[in-house]
Design an enzyme around this catalytic site. Structure first.
Site, PDB file in Angstrom:
ATOM      1  N   TRP A   8      80.956 -26.942  27.048  1.00 38.06           N
ATOM      2  CA  TRP A   8      79.948 -26.720  26.017  1.00 38.06           C
ATOM      3  C   TRP A   8      80.526 -26.532  24.623  1.00 38.06           C
ATOM      4  O   TRP A   8      80.154 -25.604  23.908  1.00 38.06           O
ATOM      5  CB  TRP A   8      79.068 -25.504  26.363  1.00 38.06           C
ATOM      6  CG  TRP A   8      78.372 -25.643  27.664  1.00 38.06           C
ATOM      7  CD1 TRP A   8      78.647 -24.968  28.822  1.00 38.06           C
ATOM      8  CD2 TRP A   8      77.315 -26.547  27.979  1.00 38.06           C
ATOM      9  NE1 TRP A   8      77.823 -25.398  29.823  1.00 38.06           N
ATOM     10  CE2 TRP A   8      76.984 -26.364  29.321  1.00 38.06           C
ATOM     11  CE3 TRP A   8      76.606 -27.505  27.234  1.00 38.06           C
ATOM     12  CZ2 TRP A   8      75.998 -27.103  29.952  1.00 38.06           C
ATOM     13  CZ3 TRP A   8      75.621 -28.242  27.864  1.00 38.06           C
ATOM     14  CH2 TRP A   8      75.324 -28.026  29.202  1.00 38.06           C
ATOM     15  N   ILE A   9      81.419 -27.415  24.236  1.00 36.25           N
ATOM     16  CA  ILE A   9      82.010 -27.318  22.906  1.00 36.25           C
ATOM     17  C   ILE A   9      81.376 -28.373  21.996  1.00 36.25           C
ATOM     18  O   ILE A   9      81.485 -29.580  22.259  1.00 36.25           O
ATOM     19  CB  ILE A   9      83.539 -27.521  22.966  1.00 36.25           C
ATOM     20  CG1 ILE A   9      84.162 -26.511  23.927  1.00 36.25           C
ATOM     21  CG2 ILE A   9      84.141 -27.420  21.586  1.00 36.25           C
ATOM     22  CD1 ILE A   9      83.956 -25.058  23.537  1.00 36.25           C
ATOM     23  N   THR A  10      80.755 -27.896  20.913  1.00 38.06           N
ATOM     24  CA  THR A  10      80.117 -28.800  19.947  1.00 38.06           C
ATOM     25  C   THR A  10      81.159 -29.737  19.350  1.00 38.06           C
ATOM     26  O   THR A  10      82.235 -29.295  18.941  1.00 38.06           O
ATOM     27  CB  THR A  10      79.432 -27.980  18.840  1.00 38.06           C
ATOM     28  OG1 THR A  10      78.445 -27.153  19.445  1.00 38.06           O
ATOM     29  CG2 THR A  10      78.786 -28.878  17.798  1.00 38.06           C
ATOM     30  N   LEU A  85      82.726 -15.670  14.932  1.00 37.97           N
ATOM     31  CA  LEU A  85      81.380 -15.643  15.501  1.00 37.97           C
ATOM     32  C   LEU A  85      80.406 -14.940  14.563  1.00 37.97           C
ATOM     33  O   LEU A  85      79.256 -15.370  14.404  1.00 37.97           O
ATOM     34  CB  LEU A  85      81.393 -14.959  16.868  1.00 37.97           C
ATOM     35  CG  LEU A  85      82.059 -15.769  17.991  1.00 37.97           C
ATOM     36  CD1 LEU A  85      82.233 -14.924  19.242  1.00 37.97           C
ATOM     37  CD2 LEU A  85      81.248 -17.019  18.313  1.00 37.97           C
ATOM     38  N   ARG A 114      42.488 -31.267  10.581  1.00 36.21           N
ATOM     39  CA  ARG A 114      41.956 -31.665  11.889  1.00 36.21           C
ATOM     40  C   ARG A 114      40.592 -31.011  12.140  1.00 36.21           C
ATOM     41  O   ARG A 114      40.478 -29.781  12.129  1.00 36.21           O
ATOM     42  CB  ARG A 114      42.946 -31.226  12.973  1.00 36.21           C
ATOM     43  CG  ARG A 114      42.449 -31.303  14.397  1.00 36.21           C
ATOM     44  CD  ARG A 114      42.408 -32.735  14.904  1.00 36.21           C
ATOM     45  NE  ARG A 114      42.041 -32.804  16.310  1.00 36.21           N
ATOM     46  CZ  ARG A 114      41.580 -33.904  16.886  1.00 36.21           C
ATOM     47  NH1 ARG A 114      41.446 -35.011  16.175  1.00 36.21           N
ATOM     48  NH2 ARG A 114      41.291 -33.908  18.167  1.00 36.21           N
ATOM     49  N   GLY A 185      47.875 -29.277  19.443  1.00 37.33           N
ATOM     50  CA  GLY A 185      47.279 -29.951  20.594  1.00 37.33           C
ATOM     51  C   GLY A 185      48.210 -31.020  21.147  1.00 37.33           C
ATOM     52  O   GLY A 185      49.439 -30.853  21.155  1.00 37.33           O
ATOM     53  N   GLU A 209      76.280 -18.990  20.490  1.00 34.10           N
ATOM     54  CA  GLU A 209      76.636 -17.911  19.542  1.00 34.10           C
ATOM     55  C   GLU A 209      76.152 -16.550  20.049  1.00 34.10           C
ATOM     56  O   GLU A 209      75.666 -15.719  19.272  1.00 34.10           O
ATOM     57  CB  GLU A 209      76.074 -18.200  18.153  1.00 34.10           C
ATOM     58  CG  GLU A 209      76.684 -19.411  17.482  1.00 34.10           C
ATOM     59  CD  GLU A 209      78.163 -19.229  17.177  1.00 34.10           C
ATOM     60  OE1 GLU A 209      78.648 -18.074  17.179  1.00 34.10           O
ATOM     61  OE2 GLU A 209      78.851 -20.241  16.970  1.00 34.10           O
ATOM     62  N   PHE A 229      77.581  -4.137  29.897  1.00 34.53           N
ATOM     63  CA  PHE A 229      77.902  -5.559  30.034  1.00 34.53           C
ATOM     64  C   PHE A 229      78.213  -5.956  31.467  1.00 34.53           C
ATOM     65  O   PHE A 229      78.149  -7.114  31.806  1.00 34.53           O
ATOM     66  CB  PHE A 229      79.082  -5.933  29.127  1.00 34.53           C
ATOM     67  CG  PHE A 229      78.695  -6.023  27.684  1.00 34.53           C
ATOM     68  CD1 PHE A 229      78.231  -7.205  27.149  1.00 34.53           C
ATOM     69  CD2 PHE A 229      78.762  -4.905  26.871  1.00 34.53           C
ATOM     70  CE1 PHE A 229      77.851  -7.293  25.823  1.00 34.53           C
ATOM     71  CE2 PHE A 229      78.390  -4.973  25.541  1.00 34.53           C
ATOM     72  CZ  PHE A 229      77.928  -6.166  25.014  1.00 34.53           C
TER      73      PHE A 229
HETATM   74  C1  LIG Z   1      74.342 -27.187  22.624  1.00 29.73           C
HETATM   75  C2  LIG Z   1      75.421 -26.157  22.845  1.00 29.73           C
HETATM   76  C3  LIG Z   1      76.550 -26.134  22.027  1.00 29.73           C
HETATM   77  C4  LIG Z   1      77.560 -25.188  22.229  1.00 29.73           C
HETATM   78  N1  LIG Z   1      78.664 -25.191  21.414  1.00 29.73           N
HETATM   79  C5  LIG Z   1      79.682 -24.314  21.653  1.00 29.73           C
HETATM   80  C6  LIG Z   1      80.897 -24.341  20.875  1.00 29.73           C
HETATM   81  O1  LIG Z   1      81.047 -25.142  19.950  1.00 29.73           O
HETATM   82  N2  LIG Z   1      81.880 -23.478  21.199  1.00 29.73           N
HETATM   83  C7  LIG Z   1      81.770 -22.577  22.216  1.00 29.73           C
HETATM   84  O2  LIG Z   1      82.703 -21.810  22.463  1.00 29.73           O
HETATM   85  N3  LIG Z   1      80.637 -22.536  22.975  1.00 29.73           N
HETATM   86  C8  LIG Z   1      79.596 -23.380  22.722  1.00 29.73           C
HETATM   87  N4  LIG Z   1      78.460 -23.340  23.505  1.00 29.73           N
HETATM   88  C9  LIG Z   1      78.483 -22.475  24.685  1.00 29.73           C
HETATM   89  C10 LIG Z   1      77.611 -21.250  24.603  1.00 29.73           C
HETATM   90  O3  LIG Z   1      78.194 -20.295  23.760  1.00 29.73           O
HETATM   91  C11 LIG Z   1      77.439 -20.762  26.049  1.00 29.73           C
HETATM   92  O4  LIG Z   1      76.587 -21.674  26.715  1.00 29.73           O
HETATM   93  C12 LIG Z   1      76.906 -19.358  26.122  1.00 29.73           C
HETATM   94  O5  LIG Z   1      77.900 -18.450  25.706  1.00 29.73           O
HETATM   95  C13 LIG Z   1      76.459 -18.968  27.527  1.00 29.73           C
HETATM   96  O6  LIG Z   1      77.467 -19.243  28.464  1.00 29.73           O
HETATM   97  P1  LIG Z   1      77.096 -20.069  29.782  1.00 29.73           P
HETATM   98  O7  LIG Z   1      76.338 -21.295  29.401  1.00 29.73           O
HETATM   99  O8  LIG Z   1      78.346 -20.209  30.568  1.00 29.73           O
HETATM  100  O9  LIG Z   1      76.065 -19.132  30.570  1.00 29.73           O
HETATM  101  P2  LIG Z   1      76.409 -17.919  31.553  1.00 29.73           P
HETATM  102  O10 LIG Z   1      77.505 -17.078  30.998  1.00 29.73           O
HETATM  103  O11 LIG Z   1      76.550 -18.466  32.937  1.00 29.73           O
HETATM  104  O12 LIG Z   1      75.062 -17.089  31.416  1.00 29.73           O
HETATM  105  C14 LIG Z   1      73.851 -17.520  32.081  1.00 29.73           C
HETATM  106  C15 LIG Z   1      72.809 -16.416  31.894  1.00 29.73           C
HETATM  107  O13 LIG Z   1      73.307 -15.175  32.399  1.00 29.73           O
HETATM  108  C16 LIG Z   1      73.277 -14.188  31.378  1.00 29.73           C
HETATM  109  N5  LIG Z   1      74.432 -13.298  31.477  1.00 29.73           N
HETATM  110  C17 LIG Z   1      75.752 -13.633  31.596  1.00 29.73           C
HETATM  111  N6  LIG Z   1      76.507 -12.534  31.621  1.00 29.73           N
HETATM  112  C18 LIG Z   1      75.666 -11.480  31.511  1.00 29.73           C
HETATM  113  C19 LIG Z   1      75.847 -10.066  31.469  1.00 29.73           C
HETATM  114  N7  LIG Z   1      77.040  -9.519  31.524  1.00 29.73           N
HETATM  115  N8  LIG Z   1      74.754  -9.301  31.365  1.00 29.73           N
HETATM  116  C20 LIG Z   1      73.518  -9.849  31.272  1.00 29.73           C
HETATM  117  N9  LIG Z   1      73.280 -11.166  31.305  1.00 29.73           N
HETATM  118  C21 LIG Z   1      74.343 -11.966  31.429  1.00 29.73           C
HETATM  119  C22 LIG Z   1      73.319 -14.978  30.079  1.00 29.73           C
HETATM  120  O14 LIG Z   1      72.819 -14.218  28.988  1.00 29.73           O
HETATM  121  C23 LIG Z   1      72.467 -16.176  30.424  1.00 29.73           C
HETATM  122  O15 LIG Z   1      71.106 -15.850  30.293  1.00 29.73           O
HETATM  123  C24 LIG Z   1      77.424 -24.252  23.288  1.00 29.73           C
HETATM  124  C25 LIG Z   1      76.260 -24.273  24.104  1.00 29.73           C
HETATM  125  C26 LIG Z   1      75.258 -25.200  23.882  1.00 29.73           C
HETATM  126  C27 LIG Z   1      74.037 -25.182  24.758  1.00 29.73           C
END
Ligand SMILES: Cc1cc2nc3c(=O)[nH]c(=O)nc-3n(C[C@H](O)[C@H](O)[C@H](O)COP(=O)(O)OP(=O)(O)OC[C@H]3O[C@@H](n4cnc5c(N)ncnc54)[C@H](O)[C@@H]3O)c2cc1C
Length: 230
Positions: A8-10, A85, A114, A185, A209, A229
């Site tokens: 997931w790196i932009t 961040l 509308r 709508g 973020e 956490f």
């Molecule tokens: C379009 C897009 C662009 C992105 N670009 C970048 C980028 O350039 N660089 C970069 O580093 N990252 C990037 N990301 C990654 C983004 O930061 C992560 O997707 C995000 O941090 C969540 O991590 P994950 O997807 O692994 O979800 P997970 O960590 O698997 O989390 C899934 C769910 O569980 C919850 N959760 C996880 N841990 C806990 C906890 N301890 N307590 C409560 N709830 C929890 C989360 O809040 C979420 O709802 C991007 C993501 C997207 C969708």
């Protein structure tokens, strides 16, 4: 020598250089990794339904050997990535208000034009309630962004305040986009109006973020002094 991967790196599929934060034997350090370095590859992630205009991918590092000057000299420990961040998150606090404003302005324009049952849908009380709630939340979000920006300029902005701005403004922008979508709508599900496009994109912003859940935990810790956490 760096090993590991990150999803997931932009812009990963097209970037000429990656900034990679790494847990070293001592502390977290930042490295610049140019494309073409042996052992470094990127993979595109397909099938996205949100932020489709932006490429997203994976960084894979397999025993990537870097020169000593690849390390970012001024950053050691979590303050390096967290400082980045905070900057990016403050930008989001502002950016999402623009998305919400676009939704609201275009929807008001639609609703006053509308007509149903002989009058504009903007004359319906329920529609006005939606528009007023959205206007109030947008105004509050803009004032919060302005306040946090002023604190940033003054050097007094704290990370949990950025969390408050990111959590609130993304959440409210998403609510505004979805509510505007209902006023539009069926037209609201098309690209003729921006509400659903913004709503879909804001789903990514809700997650990246710092997810809304993680920002909630940051604020929970700030209020109680207790870390929830894990
Ligand atoms: C379009 C897009 C662009 C992105 N670009 C970048 C980028 O350039 N660089 C970069 O580093 N990252 C990037 N990301 C990654 C983004 O930061 C992560 O997707 C995000 O941090 C969540 O991590 P994950 O997807 O692994 O979800 P997970 O960590 O698997 O989390 C899934 C769910 O569980 C919850 N959760 C996880 N841990 C806990 C906890 N301890 N307590 C409560 N709830 C929890 C989360 O809040 C979420 O709802 C991007 C993501 C997207 C969708």
């Amino acid at each position: 020598v760096l090993s590991g991967s990150k999803m997931w790196i932009t812009n990963a599929p097209v970037a000429d250089v990656a900034v990679v934060w790494v847990r070293t034997d001592e502390r977290v350090r930042g490295f610049l990794v140019p494309r073409g370095t042996a052992g470094f590859e990127t993979r595109e992630i397909g099938g996205k339904l949100s932020l489709r205009a932006s490429l997203t991918g994976e960084l894979v590092l397999s025993d990537v050997r870097l020169p000593a000057d690849a390390v970012l000299p001024g950053a050691a420990g979590m303050s390096g990535p967290l400082g980045c961040l905070d900057q990016a998150r403050l930008g989001i606090v502002f950016g999402v208000t623009g998305a919400a404003r676009d939704c609201l302005e275009s929807t008001i324009g639609y609703a006053v034009q509308r007509e149903q049952f002989g009058r504009p849908i903007a004359a319906c009380q329920l529609t006005q309630a939606k528009l007023v709630d959205a206007s109030l939340e947008l105004g509050k979000a803009m004032l919060l962004a302005l306040h946090l920006g002023r604190r940033a300029d003054a050097g007094t902005l704290r990370p949990e305040q950025v969390s408050a701005g990111k959590l609130n403004n993304v959440r409210e922008a998403l609510r505004i986009a979805r509510e505007c979508r209902t006023i539009l709508g069926a037209a609201g599900i098309t690209l003729d109006y921006p509400a659903l496009r913004h709503a879909n994109n804001l789903e990514s912003v809700l997650t990246y973020e710092g997810t809304s859940e993680v920002h909630t935990l940051v604020l929970g810790q700030a209020r109680t002094g207790l870390n929830a956490f894990r």
